[in-house]
Design an enzyme around this catalytic site. Structure first.
Site, PDB file in Angstrom:
ATOM      1  N   ASP A   1      25.337  35.659  45.871  1.00 23.46           N
ATOM      2  CA  ASP A   1      24.433  34.700  46.502  1.00 23.46           C
ATOM      3  C   ASP A   1      25.023  34.248  47.835  1.00 23.46           C
ATOM      4  OD1 ASP A   1      22.311  32.796  46.747  1.00 23.46           O
ATOM      5  OD2 ASP A   1      23.717  31.235  46.094  1.00 23.46           O
TER       6      ASP A   1
ATOM      7  N   TYR B   1      25.525  31.219  36.765  1.00 25.94           N
ATOM      8  CA  TYR B   1      24.126  30.792  36.830  1.00 25.94           C
ATOM      9  C   TYR B   1      23.530  30.628  35.429  1.00 25.94           C
ATOM     10  CZ  TYR B   1      23.150  31.522  41.844  1.00 25.94           C
ATOM     11  OH  TYR B   1      23.098  31.438  43.203  1.00 25.94           O
TER      12      TYR B   1
ATOM     13  N   LYS C   1      37.389  37.598  42.087  1.00 26.87           N
ATOM     14  CA  LYS C   1      38.463  36.607  42.281  1.00 26.87           C
ATOM     15  C   LYS C   1      39.440  36.824  41.128  1.00 26.87           C
ATOM     16  CE  LYS C   1      40.278  33.053  44.445  1.00 26.87           C
ATOM     17  NZ  LYS C   1      40.869  33.172  45.807  1.00 26.87           N
TER      18      LYS C   1
END
Ligand code: IPM
Ligand code: MG
Length: 355
Positions: free
Chosen positions: A245, A140, A189
């Site tokens: 999110d 972001y 991840k």
């Protein structure tokens, strides 16, 4: 107590849901002899239209001068074609960053009265976990660019995390778990991303410092599956900004409606930003149809976390429960045998149940 609250109604359904939260806050102020003073702040699309930018400096200053901030929602289709820096969401991101709000808590609690409203009701009975989302780092806040390379546009978004950014959110997750069922699941991840490998390393170090907390890692794709397969395994789910999110929207459906979920965003001090996790729902804006409960419960979180008003916060949560017991429902959670109420009727009902 005297408290100044910056109110950011924002766009779409934002103004109508914030209005309901103010009714409830006023009922609480009266009952507990507090004085809440409100400062309205333009942010998002409305600020772009009025002031030419999503978060004008004077508006940010009003937030920084307040004791805490309550937000409705920002965004809408009329600003979708604006360049990146002129999008309503940019105002929200700038505010989170300027206020240093790195920790976003998004509880996923099933209200027993709404059990039937969840499309995942067969697996979601009794779930109770919280998503701890890192809020001011990651993709972001890395650079976003679009450039022409060999005649075609190429877009780049940078995902970046420092050790200290990971450690401070990790600590909150472990501390939160200590007050709950003592279980942290860190979602990353790490099989692909360097940011995730650093994330995992720091989380493992922290896990050593909290031997009383059960710790596990989970890859984000698996976490997306586990949330709908076996959500009871989660107590505290900690993750980076974008995964949080996405997963918090997914988690909200376990509870029946995204309209019910509040959130708190805090940093080092007591001033925070409190907002429902849903968006501005332009399709139902201005129709008095929205569910104000997520915003009302966000106001409760503000009282608890910013102002230390535990009893006042619980009063609001109990009032929501009382109104749900009366089978009042907004359209998003409407079920057989219930009475459909408007956004403002829901606000009135919860405000009077606080008294
Ligand atoms: C949220 C929202 C925001 C986010 C948008 C509006 C920028 O989806 O609070 O979850 O992505 O953080
Ligand atoms: Mg979101």
């Amino acid at each position: 107590m005297n408290k100044t609250i910056a109110l950011i109604p924002g766009d779409g359904i934002g103004p109508e849901i914030v209005e309901q939260a103010v009714k409830v806050l006023n009922a609480i102020a009266k009952k507990f002899s507090h004085t809440f003073t409100y400062e309205t702040v333009d942010m998002g699309g409305i600020a772009i239209d009025k002031w030419g930018e999503p978060l004008p400096k004077a508006m940010l200053e009003k937030c920084l001068a307040s004791d805490s901030v309550l937000l409705g929602a920002v965004g809408g289709p009329q600003w979708d074609s604006m360049p990146g820096h002129l999008r309503p969401e940019k105002g929200l991101l700038a505010l989170r960053s300027a206020m240093g709000l790195y920790c976003n808590l998004r509880p996923a609690t099933l209200w027993p009265q709404l059990a039937a409203a969840s499309p995942l009701k067969d697996i979601s009975q009794g779930i109770d976990f919280v998503v701890v989302r890192e809020l001011i780092g990651g993709i972001y806040f890395g650079s976003h660019t679009t450039e022409l390379v060999e005649g075609q546009p190429v877009a780049t978004d940078i995902m970046r995390y420092s050790e200290s950014e990971i450690r401070r959110i990790g600590k909150i997750a472990f501390e939160t778990a200590r007050k709950r069922r003592k279980k942290v699941t860190s979602v990353d991840k790490a099989n692909v991303l360097d940011t995730s490998r650093l994330w995992r390393k720091i989380m493992h170090e922290l896990a050593q410092e909290y031997p009383d907390v059960e710790y596990s890692d989970m890859l984000v794709d698996n976490a997306a599956m586990q949330l709908v397969k076996a959500p009871h395994q989660f107590d505290v789910l900690v993750t980076e900004n974008m995964f949080g999110d996405i997963l918090s929207d997914e988690a909200s459906m376990l509870t029946g409606s995204i309209g019910m979920i509040p959130s708190s965003s805090m940093g080092e001090g007591t001033r925070g930003l409190f907002e429902p996790i849903h968006g501005s729902a332009p399709d139902i804006a201005g129709k008095d149809l929205a569910n104000p409960v997520g915003t009302i419960l966000s106001a409760a979180m503000m009282l608890r976390y910013s102002f230390g008003m535990e009893q006042e916060a619980t009063t609001i949560e109990q009032a929501v429960s009382t109104v749900l017991d009366k089978n009042f429902r907004t359209s998003d959670t409407m079920a057989e045998g219930c009475t459909q109420v408007s956004c403002s009727q829901m606000g009135d009902a919860i405000a009077s149940a606080c008294c």
